[in-house]
Write a protein that holds these residues in place. Structure first.
Motif, mmCIF file in Angstrom:
data_model
loop_
_atom_site.group_PDB
_atom_site.id
_atom_site.type_symbol
_atom_site.label_atom_id
_atom_site.label_comp_id
_atom_site.label_asym_id
_atom_site.label_seq_id
_atom_site.Cartn_x
_atom_site.Cartn_y
_atom_site.Cartn_z
ATOM 1 N N GLY A 1 33.546 10.964 -17.443
ATOM 2 C CA GLY A 1 32.397 11.014 -18.333
ATOM 3 C C GLY A 1 32.459 9.981 -19.442
ATOM 4 N N LEU A 2 32.949 8.788 -19.117
ATOM 5 C CA LEU A 2 33.105 7.733 -20.123
ATOM 6 C C LEU A 2 32.031 6.665 -19.987
ATOM 7 C CD1 LEU A 2 36.957 7.088 -19.946
ATOM 8 C CD2 LEU A 2 35.715 8.697 -21.389
ATOM 9 N N LYS A 3 31.798 5.960 -21.100
ATOM 10 C CA LYS A 3 30.941 4.778 -21.100
ATOM 11 C C LYS A 3 31.743 3.658 -21.743
ATOM 12 C CE LYS A 3 26.665 4.525 -21.805
ATOM 13 N NZ LYS A 3 25.421 4.435 -22.566
ATOM 14 N N MET A 4 32.271 2.779 -20.916
ATOM 15 C CA MET A 4 32.989 1.609 -21.428
ATOM 16 C C MET A 4 32.275 0.365 -20.934
ATOM 17 S SD MET A 4 37.052 2.520 -21.171
ATOM 18 C CE MET A 4 37.090 2.800 -19.405
ATOM 19 N N THR A 5 32.387 -0.700 -21.680
ATOM 20 C CA THR A 5 31.742 -1.958 -21.328
ATOM 21 C C THR A 5 32.610 -2.738 -20.350
ATOM 22 O OG1 THR A 5 30.692 -2.038 -23.494
ATOM 23 C CG2 THR A 5 30.806 -4.119 -22.259
ATOM 24 N N HIS A 6 31.984 -3.201 -19.268
ATOM 25 C CA HIS A 6 32.679 -3.991 -18.259
ATOM 26 C C HIS A 6 32.712 -5.453 -18.676
ATOM 27 C CE1 HIS A 6 32.502 -6.108 -14.143
ATOM 28 N NE2 HIS A 6 33.763 -5.842 -14.424
ATOM 29 N N THR B 1 40.402 -3.311 -23.903
ATOM 30 C CA THR B 1 41.001 -1.999 -24.128
ATOM 31 C C THR B 1 41.876 -1.593 -22.950
ATOM 32 O OG1 THR B 1 39.007 -1.369 -25.339
ATOM 33 C CG2 THR B 1 40.518 0.393 -24.736
ATOM 34 N N THR B 2 41.373 -1.860 -21.729
ATOM 35 C CA THR B 2 42.109 -1.429 -20.547
ATOM 36 C C THR B 2 41.792 -2.313 -19.351
ATOM 37 O OG1 THR B 2 42.669 0.485 -19.151
ATOM 38 C CG2 THR B 2 40.363 0.262 -19.789
ATOM 39 N N VAL B 3 42.679 -2.276 -18.372
ATOM 40 C CA VAL B 3 42.497 -2.946 -17.083
ATOM 41 C C VAL B 3 43.095 -2.035 -16.024
ATOM 42 C CG1 VAL B 3 43.204 -4.907 -15.635
ATOM 43 C CG2 VAL B 3 42.567 -5.300 -18.014
ATOM 44 N N ASP C 1 30.748 3.554 -25.946
ATOM 45 C CA ASP C 1 30.341 2.141 -25.848
ATOM 46 C C ASP C 1 31.208 1.184 -26.670
ATOM 47 O OD1 ASP C 1 28.180 2.503 -24.028
ATOM 48 O OD2 ASP C 1 26.955 3.234 -25.688
ATOM 49 N N ALA C 2 32.226 1.658 -27.367
ATOM 50 C CA ALA C 2 33.043 0.770 -28.203
ATOM 51 C C ALA C 2 34.221 0.176 -27.427
ATOM 52 C CB ALA C 2 33.569 1.515 -29.424
ATOM 53 N N LEU C 3 34.674 0.872 -26.375
ATOM 54 C CA LEU C 3 35.824 0.386 -25.616
ATOM 55 C C LEU C 3 35.350 -0.415 -24.409
ATOM 56 C CD1 LEU C 3 38.205 3.490 -25.721
ATOM 57 C CD2 LEU C 3 37.886 1.685 -27.413
ATOM 58 N N ASN C 4 36.233 -1.304 -23.935
ATOM 59 C CA ASN C 4 35.876 -2.129 -22.786
ATOM 60 C C ASN C 4 37.000 -2.146 -21.761
ATOM 61 O OD1 ASN C 4 37.831 -3.913 -23.770
ATOM 62 N ND2 ASN C 4 36.338 -5.172 -24.824
ATOM 63 N N TYR C 5 36.671 -2.643 -20.597
ATOM 64 C CA TYR C 5 37.687 -2.809 -19.559
ATOM 65 C C TYR C 5 37.435 -4.113 -18.828
ATOM 66 C CZ TYR C 5 34.224 -1.316 -16.089
ATOM 67 O OH TYR C 5 33.118 -1.220 -15.295
ATOM 68 N N GLY C 6 38.522 -4.754 -18.424
ATOM 69 C CA GLY C 6 38.421 -6.005 -17.688
ATOM 70 C C GLY C 6 38.598 -5.769 -16.210
ATOM 71 N N VAL D 1 41.209 9.109 -22.759
ATOM 72 C CA VAL D 1 39.869 9.654 -22.523
ATOM 73 C C VAL D 1 39.298 10.207 -23.839
ATOM 74 C CG1 VAL D 1 38.570 11.481 -21.341
ATOM 75 C CG2 VAL D 1 40.199 10.070 -20.068
ATOM 76 N N ALA D 2 40.116 10.918 -24.599
ATOM 77 C CA ALA D 2 39.653 11.454 -25.887
ATOM 78 C C ALA D 2 39.240 10.315 -26.819
ATOM 79 C CB ALA D 2 40.739 12.310 -26.526
ATOM 80 N N LEU D 3 40.015 9.250 -26.860
ATOM 81 C CA LEU D 3 39.696 8.093 -27.690
ATOM 82 C C LEU D 3 38.377 7.460 -27.234
ATOM 83 C CD1 LEU D 3 40.501 5.991 -29.882
ATOM 84 C CD2 LEU D 3 41.678 4.753 -28.047
ATOM 85 N N ALA D 4 38.231 7.266 -25.924
ATOM 86 C CA ALA D 4 37.008 6.649 -25.387
ATOM 87 C C ALA D 4 35.780 7.514 -25.671
ATOM 88 C CB ALA D 4 37.162 6.408 -23.885
ATOM 89 N N LYS D 5 35.930 8.817 -25.580
ATOM 90 C CA LYS D 5 34.796 9.710 -25.854
ATOM 91 C C LYS D 5 34.446 9.737 -27.337
ATOM 92 C CE LYS D 5 34.953 12.663 -21.822
ATOM 93 N NZ LYS D 5 35.094 13.996 -21.259
ATOM 94 N N SER D 6 35.430 9.488 -28.180
ATOM 95 C CA SER D 6 35.170 9.486 -29.626
ATOM 96 C C SER D 6 34.486 8.200 -30.076
ATOM 97 C CB SER D 6 36.474 9.675 -30.406
ATOM 98 O OG SER D 6 37.258 8.486 -30.384
ATOM 99 N N LYS D 7 34.485 7.182 -29.196
ATOM 100 C CA LYS D 7 33.880 5.887 -29.523
ATOM 101 C C LYS D 7 33.012 5.424 -28.351
ATOM 102 C CE LYS D 7 37.760 4.341 -32.311
ATOM 103 N NZ LYS D 7 38.630 3.214 -32.630
#
Length: 195
Positions: free
Chosen positions: A48-53, A72-74, A23-28, A15-21
């Protein structure tokens, strides 16, 4: 889960990594509106994250790209990914049930990792046509509950990362209605149309 090369070793670190970047991380996921898409959206909302689907046509394709570092994650089912976790290629950060999984008891829950009450379950149930006589429903329920209480059945299901419930038809109806309401809310908040 994440690729083992990702520096985040815990859900909190992820979560800390995702918040530091942002819109940079994604999930499948296995597709728009699929269960694991909605689980990821629920988690994004709670954390409170924003990751690209990135939607895929199946678990194997998404996991393949996670292994290859394109994702990044699934959020996936334990049986599909356990061999990759045991080999060290993927890292399980948390399970979405309220209790730890019997097939991976070392993996904490999302709830115990800082998101109390977080639960997202895949479930299976047995339904009958709406006009089935109550006596038939009662008999079916009794026999199904007997089967679920059988140690061999329980062991088989636990080995598949499933937990038996065996509740009453009335309890199951309430559960289904609550589950529909939860996921309709998640889909609406994520602007996902599901039928």
């Amino acid at each position: 889960m994440v690729n083992a090369e990702l520096p985040a070793k815990t859900l909190q670190a992820f979560v800390a990594l995702a918040k530091s970047k942002p819109d940079a991380l994604n999930y499948g996921s296995t597709g728009v509106g699929a269960a694991n898409h909605l689980v990821a959206e629920l988690f994004n909302s709670k954390a409170g994250l924003k990751m690209t689907h990135v939607p895929y046509r199946g678990t194997a394709l998404a996991v393949g790209d996670l292994l290859g570092g394109q994702l990044t994650t699934v959020f996936g089912d334990p049986i599909s990914v356990l061999p990759h976790i045991k080999s060290g290629k993927l890292r399980a950060l948390a399970v979405t049930s309220l209790e730890r999984s019997a097939v991976a008891p070392e993996v904490p829950t999302v709830a115990e990792s800082g998101y109390p009450g977080f639960e997202a379950l895949a479930w299976h149930g047995i339904l009958a046509p709406a006009k089935t006589p109550p006596a038939v429903i009662k008999t079916l329920n009794e026999e199904i509950r007997k089967a679920l209480a059988d140690p061999a059945t329980t062991a088989l299901l636990v080995n598949q990362a499933m937990q038996t419930v065996g509740n009453t038809p009335e309890e199951f109806a309430v559960f289904i209605q609550k589950d529909i309401a939860i996921w309709k809310g998640v889909a609406a908040a994520a602007k996902v149309t599901v039928e």
